[in-house]
Scaffold this active site. Structure first.
Site, mmCIF file in Angstrom:
data_model
loop_
_atom_site.group_PDB
_atom_site.id
_atom_site.type_symbol
_atom_site.label_atom_id
_atom_site.label_comp_id
_atom_site.label_asym_id
_atom_site.label_seq_id
_atom_site.Cartn_x
_atom_site.Cartn_y
_atom_site.Cartn_z
ATOM 1 N N THR A 14 8.926 57.677 -14.992
ATOM 2 C CA THR A 14 9.423 59.048 -15.184
ATOM 3 C C THR A 14 8.816 59.897 -14.065
ATOM 4 O OG1 THR A 14 7.589 59.814 -16.550
ATOM 5 C CG2 THR A 14 9.462 58.850 -17.730
ATOM 6 N N TYR A 57 -6.306 56.177 -16.567
ATOM 7 C CA TYR A 57 -5.520 56.867 -17.602
ATOM 8 C C TYR A 57 -6.323 57.013 -18.905
ATOM 9 C CZ TYR A 57 -1.404 58.923 -19.639
ATOM 10 O OH TYR A 57 -0.551 59.822 -20.212
ATOM 11 N N LYS A 70 -5.390 63.394 -23.890
ATOM 12 C CA LYS A 70 -4.603 62.713 -24.925
ATOM 13 C C LYS A 70 -5.436 62.498 -26.191
ATOM 14 C CE LYS A 70 -0.683 62.281 -22.720
ATOM 15 N NZ LYS A 70 0.492 63.040 -23.179
ATOM 16 N N GLY A 128 13.039 62.194 -19.065
ATOM 17 C CA GLY A 128 12.095 61.227 -19.621
ATOM 18 C C GLY A 128 12.192 61.061 -21.127
ATOM 19 N N ALA A 156 7.281 76.830 -21.747
ATOM 20 C CA ALA A 156 7.011 76.539 -23.169
ATOM 21 C C ALA A 156 5.601 76.941 -23.590
ATOM 22 C CB ALA A 156 7.208 75.040 -23.430
HETATM 23 P P1 NAD Z 1 8.865 64.090 -17.729
HETATM 24 O O1 NAD Z 1 8.241 64.626 -16.499
HETATM 25 O O2 NAD Z 1 10.069 63.222 -17.581
HETATM 26 O O3 NAD Z 1 9.290 65.285 -18.737
HETATM 27 C C1 NAD Z 1 8.579 66.457 -18.864
HETATM 28 C C2 NAD Z 1 9.388 67.487 -19.632
HETATM 29 O O4 NAD Z 1 8.559 68.656 -19.815
HETATM 30 C C3 NAD Z 1 10.640 67.996 -18.897
HETATM 31 O O5 NAD Z 1 11.669 68.242 -19.844
HETATM 32 C C4 NAD Z 1 10.195 69.339 -18.295
HETATM 33 O O6 NAD Z 1 11.241 70.270 -18.074
HETATM 34 C C5 NAD Z 1 9.275 69.815 -19.404
HETATM 35 N N1 NAD Z 1 8.289 70.808 -18.965
HETATM 36 C C6 NAD Z 1 7.256 70.667 -18.096
HETATM 37 N N2 NAD Z 1 6.559 71.817 -18.006
HETATM 38 C C7 NAD Z 1 7.141 72.703 -18.843
HETATM 39 C C8 NAD Z 1 6.882 74.048 -19.209
HETATM 40 N N3 NAD Z 1 5.853 74.712 -18.726
HETATM 41 N N4 NAD Z 1 7.717 74.642 -20.090
HETATM 42 C C9 NAD Z 1 8.795 73.977 -20.631
HETATM 43 N N5 NAD Z 1 9.063 72.693 -20.339
HETATM 44 C C10 NAD Z 1 8.256 72.073 -19.453
HETATM 45 O O7 NAD Z 1 7.697 63.355 -18.513
HETATM 46 P P2 NAD Z 1 7.613 62.122 -19.532
HETATM 47 O O8 NAD Z 1 7.026 60.967 -18.812
HETATM 48 O O9 NAD Z 1 8.849 61.970 -20.309
HETATM 49 O O10 NAD Z 1 6.442 62.661 -20.478
HETATM 50 C C11 NAD Z 1 6.658 63.234 -21.739
HETATM 51 C C12 NAD Z 1 5.484 62.872 -22.620
HETATM 52 O O11 NAD Z 1 5.450 61.444 -22.814
HETATM 53 C C13 NAD Z 1 4.114 63.253 -22.010
HETATM 54 O O12 NAD Z 1 3.255 63.687 -23.033
HETATM 55 C C14 NAD Z 1 3.631 61.916 -21.453
HETATM 56 O O13 NAD Z 1 2.223 61.856 -21.344
HETATM 57 C C15 NAD Z 1 4.152 60.971 -22.530
HETATM 58 N N6 NAD Z 1 4.205 59.552 -22.126
HETATM 59 C C16 NAD Z 1 4.757 59.182 -20.948
HETATM 60 C C17 NAD Z 1 4.743 57.828 -20.582
HETATM 61 C C18 NAD Z 1 5.332 57.348 -19.274
HETATM 62 O O14 NAD Z 1 5.065 56.214 -18.882
HETATM 63 N N7 NAD Z 1 6.128 58.156 -18.613
HETATM 64 C C19 NAD Z 1 4.189 56.866 -21.458
HETATM 65 C C20 NAD Z 1 3.689 57.275 -22.681
HETATM 66 C C21 NAD Z 1 3.687 58.624 -23.001
#
Ligand code: NAD
Length: 392
Positions: free
Chosen positions: A275, A235, A244, A52, A112
């Site tokens: 994602t 959300y 958030k 993501g 993490a």
């Molecule tokens: P994702 O699920 O693709 O990625 C999550 C990442 O976190 C992965 O690399 C995973 O290995 C890691 N992870 C999870 N738990 C972990 C742990 N305990 N220790 C270490 N690593 C860990 O998610 P994403 O959609 O890319 O989300 C990333 C951020 O972006 C989040 O804060 C999300 O709220 C934000 N976001 C997402 C969107 C969307 O539409 N997907 C939109 C805006 C903001």
């Protein structure tokens, strides 16, 4: 083995190594095509680096700015009989490409949220990099164990205040239907803040600063989604939105606490994309499919890599970036524009199971979903026997 997608509900339980490599290569190509980023960060720590928005942040840092990258993720290694997770294969592919390009890379796989992983990261920074000048916080997790108390908190995806009835798309049954979501209890709200709020981001910054591995003038950002009326009940104004909001508090606290080294902390609001994290949120698959259709029709669609590449070049790495009223960087301004939202709102009441493929971009949503796990890439022959093993 021959690897075909095994989709269960909102998740795919396996992944394709060659497809994940194709995904990483595509993103690298996109970034390189935008040209080099001058005066970018030297050493970047990406927490949540394997899928993501975090993976895209790592790719833009390395292949746009030429930065050394250290990543943290939580992924499952493959065995002879079972594939690894997509994040495992993405990381293996990223390492391979970084190696070819002569770029430093290292990744720590573990929780993490724990003190141990923070200590391991700090040791590695001291040994290999000295200091980091950019920290990306991109974790998305359904649970977190508090490293001090050992208590595990589970997040909820529920409205706050009132029961909420709306349409959703069930990705496993392939139907559009109504769902009623019961409001969260006070405990559920607090637990979600504990998991997805700003506490762990603050703990990371504190640990890095105390160890002396944060460079002067370093920057850090954590990612959020703000959205508009259509997604607020589930959300923005819901349990995850409360978590958030806590990022805004954490960002202000980090800016205050590390003024002495001129650290700059921002929350960045990104657009909704497919994602693993967003697929798990009720209503989001329907909203994203309709939004993709409208934004593709308007010629302004963007995916993860376009968003992060734009963020780095236009906002995050600039001297005095434009922020909103709470010091956030905004990459979601096209999605949240009234003309775009009004078009989605006009389609929303008309959508049924039958007309969904016409009115919404479900095909695009589904393709993006499969691509998260390394499927649906034209360049990959999915009938070929491949080894599930991949080393980092
Ligand atoms: P994702 O699920 O693709 O990625 C999550 C990442 O976190 C992965 O690399 C995973 O290995 C890691 N992870 C999870 N738990 C972990 C742990 N305990 N220790 C270490 N690593 C860990 O998610 P994403 O959609 O890319 O989300 C990333 C951020 O972006 C989040 O804060 C999300 O709220 C934000 N976001 C997402 C969107 C969307 O539409 N997907 C939109 C805006 C903001």
């Amino acid at each position: 083995m021959v690897i075909k997608p095994k989709v269960r509900g909102f998740i795919c339980t396996n992944a394709h190594p060659s497809g994940c490599a194709a995904s990483v290569e595509e993103q690298i190509k996109y970034v390189k095509n935008q040209g080099p980023i001058e005066n970018g960060p030297k050493n970047v720590l990406v927490i949540g680096c394997s899928t993501g928005y975090g993976l895209a942040s790592r790719i833009v840092s390395a292949f746009g700015a030429g930065s050394k990258t250290l990543g943290v993720c939580f992924e499952k290694e493959p065995s002879e009989r079972k594939t690894g997770t997509a994040g495992w294969y993405n990381t293996a592919a990223f390492h391979k490409e970084a190696e070819k390009a002569g770029l430093y890379y290292n990744t720590i796989n573990g929780d993490a949220f724990s003190h141990q992983i923070k200590a391991d990261v700090i040791d590695l920074i001291k040994k290999d990099l000295g200091q980091v000048d950019l920290v990306i916080y991109s974790l998305a997790s359904p649970r977190r164990t508090d490293p001090d108390t050992g208590e595990t908190y589970i997040s909820s995806l529920k409205p706050v205040g009132d029961t909420y009835t709306t349409k959703t798309f069930d990705t496993s049954k392939q139907i559009v239907h109504e769902i009623t979501l019961e409001p969260a209890t006070e405990d559920e709200i607090n637990n979600t803040v504990k998991v997805m709020g700003g506490e762990d981001w603050e703990l990371w910054m504190k640990a890095l600063n105390e160890a002396g591995v944060l460079a002067e003038n370093a920057k850090t950002t954590a990612y959020t989604y703000i959205g508009k009326e259509l997604t607020w009940p589930i959300y923005g104004h819901a349990t995850i939105g409360k978590a958030k909001e806590d990022l805004d508090r954490a960002s202000a606290a980090i800016n205050e606490n590390y003024k002495n080294i001129n650290l700059k902390a921002y929350v960045t609001s990104l657009k909704a994309v497919v994602t693993q994290a967003s697929s798990a949120i009720p209503v989001m698959p329907l909203y994203i499919s309709l939004m993709y259709q409208v934004m593709k029709d308007e010629g302004c669609h963007e995916g993860v890599i376009e968003q992060i590449d734009g963020l780095f070049r236009k906002l995050l790495l600039t001297e005095n970036p434009v922020t909103d009223e709470v010091n956030r960087l905004r990459m979601d301004t096209v999605e949240t524009r009234d003309e775009i939202q009004d078009k989605i709102k006009a389609i929303w009441p008309k959508v049924t199971t039958e007309n969904f493929p016409e009115l919404g971009d479900y095909a695009g949503y589904h393709e993006d979903f499969l691509k998260l796990f390394g499927f649906a890439f034209d360049s990959v022959d999915y009938d070929q026997d491949v080894s599930p093993l991949a080393d980092w």
